[in-house]
Design an enzyme around this catalytic site. Sequence first.
Site, PDB file in Angstrom:
ATOM      1  N   LYS A  78       0.842  -1.196   0.000  1.00 24.66           N
ATOM      2  CA  LYS A  78       0.000   0.000   0.000  1.00 24.66           C
ATOM      3  C   LYS A  78       0.877   1.245   0.000  1.00 24.66           C
ATOM      4  CE  LYS A  78      -3.925   1.939   2.634  1.00 24.66           C
ATOM      5  NZ  LYS A  78      -4.824   1.681   3.787  1.00 24.66           N
ATOM      6  N   SER A 152      -9.500   1.624   2.971  1.00 24.85           N
ATOM      7  CA  SER A 152      -8.684   2.431   2.085  1.00 24.85           C
ATOM      8  C   SER A 152      -7.649   1.618   1.324  1.00 24.85           C
ATOM      9  CB  SER A 152      -7.971   3.519   2.902  1.00 24.85           C
ATOM     10  OG  SER A 152      -7.102   2.956   3.878  1.00 24.85           O
ATOM     11  N   SER A 176      -9.850  -0.742   7.174  1.00 23.28           N
ATOM     12  CA  SER A 176      -9.295  -0.696   5.822  1.00 23.28           C
ATOM     13  C   SER A 176      -8.596  -1.977   5.394  1.00 23.28           C
ATOM     14  CB  SER A 176      -8.300   0.469   5.709  1.00 23.28           C
ATOM     15  OG  SER A 176      -8.954   1.701   5.896  1.00 23.28           O
TER      16      SER A 176
END
Length: 599
Positions: A78, A152, A176
């Site tokens: 990420k 996210s 997330s």
Amino acid sequence: MLPTILDLSTLRDLYASGRLTPVDLAKAVADRMEALADPAVFITPVSRADLVAAAGDLVARHPEPNSLPLWGVPFAVKDNIDVAGLPTTAACPAFAYRPTTDATVVARLKAAGALVTGKTNLDQFATGLNGTRSPYGAPRSVFDAAYVSGGSSSGSAVAVAAGLASFSLGTDTAGSGRVPAAFNNLVGIKPTPGLLSTTGLVPACRSLDCISLFAATVGDGLAVRRIAEGFDPADAYSRPAAPHALPAAGLRVGVLTPAEREFHGDRGTEALYDGMVARLEAAGAVAVPFDYAPFRETAELLYQGPWVAERMAAVAAFHADHPDAFDPSVRAIVESARAYSAVDAFEGLYALQALRRRAEAAFAQVDILLLPTAPTTYTVEAMLADPLRLNGRFGHYTNFANLLGYAAIAIPAGFRPDGIPGGVTLVGPGFSDDALGHLADTLHRALAPGMGVDRAAALPEASRVAPPVPGTIPLVVVGAHLSGLALNHQLVDLGATLMGEARTAPDYRLYALPGTRPAKPGLLRDPGFAGPGLAVEVWGLSPDAFGRFTAAIPAPLGIGKVVLADGRIVSGFLCEAHAVEGAEEITRFGGWRAYLAAA
């Protein structure tokens, strides 16, 4: 031919048989990344040339297949987690910087042989649960491009579900690392806060942030987590592991009462939850209705209380100079911090402590919880039309977990009639990370939903999570069996679990044993010696696994009693004295891992 989903056991089998090399794998993954229909998964993909070069370098340094725990395993990161040489953007181009060092977790995974495939898209500054809040586009569910991927950690989930990585790193502050797993038929591992280092992570809410993992199976996720975890003194919120056991029989699993069910009219997702509750009894657990109210009220604190101000604290300096660089929804959330005072912060802490007491009372009646991961999902079009209200619904059953310090594993729950997946999450007390694994894996296998986009894929037997065994025996390891090092797989393959890091008492010396392959140290006790103490790990094995492991240890190493700095006396690796004659003493480095880093 590569399978669609790159689970760990399949890759290891292909490598062991010689049918695949890491270079072959790198080329195939590059092909898939270039052919992917969704252009928003990666912010910075690793180029074909660099990915192939990294694979070639791995083979040159470690030519024996599977000689490292994650030898040749591709993973995505990420883009709020640092990877040396690749920009970190947090999905905000004006914020971007290029780190020179890896985040601690990334460094551990690389040392274990894993290959970074790229930096993945996210809701900007990890603020959102839907995946649409990025100037780099909105990744889509692998099952229907009209639907959100979840966020996210949007790109990280899609990368695994689409077969571009074996696992990926996400983050989880409010859900997330769990919501995108539900929307893409994956497992999401949300560790106990502090179990994985956050050094090298752009914070969202620093006191709550967790680095999380997406994987195809529970077993894969747990195996990677054990390599990635470990106390990090550079991270003020890092904590040594203190494993929490769960009952081996008669496990009480809290399930929602009718009054606390909220699916926003999504009967398909509600039916998936009911189906997983029904599977509990077959798995040997007992479903117990519980009071969700204190958890719901805790969840509301995250965005309707002073914790939202911590998001401003994370980006205050950047926001002061670049307010227009923020996504509109993210900016609205961050700037809502202005409504809270220091008094509000303390009142929020008081409210949380009161809710913690109520949650403890609920947990007195159950051992763990089984909750929907998200109560429903939405199309990208619907989300963009009502971004704050609809996004908020996704966190109804996830927002409380880090505020209360819990561990969680999200697993698939099947598919609605329209083919859109849903998920459930097992939530347990802090440091029940391993203890949750067996039931999570059992429920996942009973459902047999495939893996990621491949609904027909069978879950590999090699990744099955064994039930917890009473009477775990602790073992101190000091060298090549440490997490991420060359022989750690020997422990992992026997089902051993990392119980935590520790230091020896001061009267131990460490030597680099000459001529050992892979390189190994020798640990000797020298009564009266006042050294620094040596960094070690404590692993837990079943009695049978302990016997098999110790029987295979070659001379001059053996198992004896090791005294730790905290006073514990634990079985562990020691060395025969004659073997260190003429060997280099490396005690001054404070441990084997530090010695290797300096070599």
